[in-house]
Design an enzyme around this catalytic site. Structure first.
Site, mmCIF file in Angstrom:
data_model
loop_
_atom_site.group_PDB
_atom_site.id
_atom_site.type_symbol
_atom_site.label_atom_id
_atom_site.label_comp_id
_atom_site.label_asym_id
_atom_site.label_seq_id
_atom_site.Cartn_x
_atom_site.Cartn_y
_atom_site.Cartn_z
ATOM 1 N N SER A 1 6.617 -1.178 14.162
ATOM 2 C CA SER A 1 7.417 -2.369 14.423
ATOM 3 C C SER A 1 6.542 -3.614 14.290
ATOM 4 O O SER A 1 7.037 -4.687 13.951
ATOM 5 C CB SER A 1 8.053 -2.296 15.806
ATOM 6 N N ASP B 1 1.708 0.995 6.517
ATOM 7 C CA ASP B 1 2.920 0.480 7.162
ATOM 8 C C ASP B 1 3.595 -0.590 6.316
ATOM 9 O O ASP B 1 4.797 -0.544 6.045
ATOM 10 C CB ASP B 1 2.575 -0.127 8.528
ATOM 11 N N LEU C 1 6.529 3.426 14.925
ATOM 12 C CA LEU C 1 7.375 3.230 13.745
ATOM 13 C C LEU C 1 6.948 1.986 12.996
ATOM 14 O O LEU C 1 7.628 1.512 12.105
ATOM 15 C CB LEU C 1 8.840 3.091 14.184
HETATM 16 C C1 GLA Z 1 -1.041 2.921 12.253
HETATM 17 C C2 GLA Z 1 -1.725 1.991 11.274
HETATM 18 C C3 GLA Z 1 -1.618 2.516 9.827
HETATM 19 C C4 GLA Z 1 -2.060 3.971 9.747
HETATM 20 C C5 GLA Z 1 -1.376 4.803 10.825
HETATM 21 C C6 GLA Z 1 -1.880 6.227 10.889
HETATM 22 O O1 GLA Z 1 0.337 2.927 12.050
HETATM 23 O O2 GLA Z 1 -1.150 0.710 11.360
HETATM 24 O O3 GLA Z 1 -2.361 1.687 8.965
HETATM 25 O O4 GLA Z 1 -3.459 4.067 9.823
HETATM 26 O O5 GLA Z 1 -1.547 4.227 12.122
HETATM 27 O O6 GLA Z 1 -1.544 6.901 9.729
#
Ligand code: GLA
Length: 391
Positions: free
Chosen positions: A124, A169, A122
């Site tokens: 975090s 994220d 998620l």
């Molecule tokens: C992790 C990475 C993101 C993205 C996702 C997959 O959460 O931090 O930058 O690459 O994986 O979509």
């Protein structure tokens, strides 16, 4: 100060104007998985679960933070060199490392941090880094724009924590708005918020924790990023395109037609990673249209397809998450679901019909624990709603 002393101080001073609280949500990415590091198209929701931080300023750059979720403490002084310890405290000092590149810090902080859902997937990690960045900036009277906040958090994660993440994220956790889908082009940085249309049926987001915690640092995450870059470099070479530096090479620079023309020349693993990239970008475009039209069935179907592509073409997703994928695809009331985040353990997410919450929770729990009875005490399923970005 001990943890108890800090807690007592926060409680006692809560109305004095000396104690502050920030909340940064976690995120889910229904469509647009594993493409942000190749400058692809992504979508996301911030959710109403996240990191909470209560803190007060110190005059002398002193840091003393305890966690409600983890043992130990983050202790040190922002003026002194900090050596990475591979524990949660690194995220605080990672935030300070990024902020110090552009600003002078004269104040530190003491406080208590807590995360609402454990397990991972998620984001975090981005959420705590953003929380610390905002808090450190706040006590030092630094006004960070949202774009700066996102970029500093990415810098901390890439260059201090050591994971070559894209922008997904941090962008979701900063730019999102409750009841809106964030649609972001990670190449141009154009971000759109798409309001849930009136004709769309109600939905909530289920977070299904596999029972095993996620780890990105040390996982194959960085290798997948390299495979994508290698595919794009080779495709540019085959097509006699200008290829420049390897580090600045992304699949987004290579038109889909070139991929189709030369994909058979690529090592099969690289071709699969690229296939995921191009098909995921198309799913994002279709999914955004479906969302705009209130077509939750179609949006959900694309999320299932995205999950399959992550498993079969991008080849991530632990055994547990693959089993969850099968269960979700066969559960009434789930519009669509996939593993959340990078897929190295952690959670799955699903867009669900809130009227069927109980049946969904019961069915997933029963089916999943048939395969993994040993995860009974850590498996968990919760339901949440969309939320605003950090505030
Ligand atoms: C992790 C990475 C993101 C993205 C996702 C997959 O959460 O931090 O930058 O690459 O994986 O979509």
């Amino acid at each position: 100060m001990s943890k108890e002393e800090i807690k007592t101080f926060i409680e006692k001073e809560k109305n004095s104007g000396n104690v502050f609280h920030f909340f940064c949500p976690y995120r889910v990415c229904p469509l647009g998985a594993h493409v942000d590091h190749q400058l692809g198209l992504v979508t996301g929701f911030a959710i109403d679960k996240g990191t909470k931080f209560s803190f007060f300023a110190t005059e002398d750059c002193e840091i003393e933070v305890y966690s409600d979720n983890f043992e130990g403490m983050a202790i040190g002084n922002l003026n002194e060199e900090y050596e990475r310890q591979y524990i949660w405290a690194d995220y605080l000092f990672g935030a300070a490392y990024a902020l110090k590149k552009s600003y002078t810090l004269t104040k530190g902080l003491k406080g208590i941090v807590s995360g609402e859902v454990l397990g991972g997937g998620l984001s975090s990690s981005a959420s705590v880094i953003l929380t610390y960045l905002k808090s450190l900036a706040f006590v030092n009277d630094i006004n960070l724009t949202s774009v700066e906040l996102v970029n500093l958090a990415i810098d901390a994660e890439r260059n201090f924590i050591g994971v070559n993440v894209g922008k997904l994220d941090q962008s979701c956790e900063v730019f999102s708005k409750k009841n809106n889908l964030l649609y972001l082009d990670t190449k141009t940085d154009s971000a759109k918020l798409i309001k849930i249309p009136k004709n769309m049926p109600d939905f909530e987001i289920a977070i299904i924790f596999s029972g095993l915690e996620r780890k990105l640092a040390g996982s194959a995450y960085n290798m997948r990023v390299d495979e994508c870059k290698a595919a794009s470099y080779a495709l540019k070479g085959f097509a006699h395109l200008e290829y420049g530096k390897f580090n600045d090479t992304y699949l987004r620079d290579v038109p889909a037609g070139i991929f189709l023309q030369y994909k058979d020349k690529l090592p099969s693993n690289w071709a699969k990673r690229a296939e995921h990239f191009y098909s995921e970008n198309e799913r994002v475009k279709k999914g955004v249209k479906a969302f705009q039209n209130g077509n939750l069935e179609e949006f959900g179907k694309l999320i299932f397809e995205s999950g399959r592509s992550s498993i079969e073409k991008y080849e991530t997703g632990s055994e547990e998450l693959k089993v969850l994928q099968n269960i979700m695809e066969n559960t009434d009331g789930i519009y669509g679901g996939r593993f959340s985040g990078a897929g190295f353990n952690g959670c799955a997410m699903a867009v669900i019909n809130p009227e069927k919450k109980n049946e969904i929770a019961k069915k997933i729990r029963t089916e999943y624990l048939k395969s993994f009875p040993e995860l009974k005490s850590t498996f968990n399923i919760i339901f949440c709603k969309t939320a605003d970005g950090i505030n």
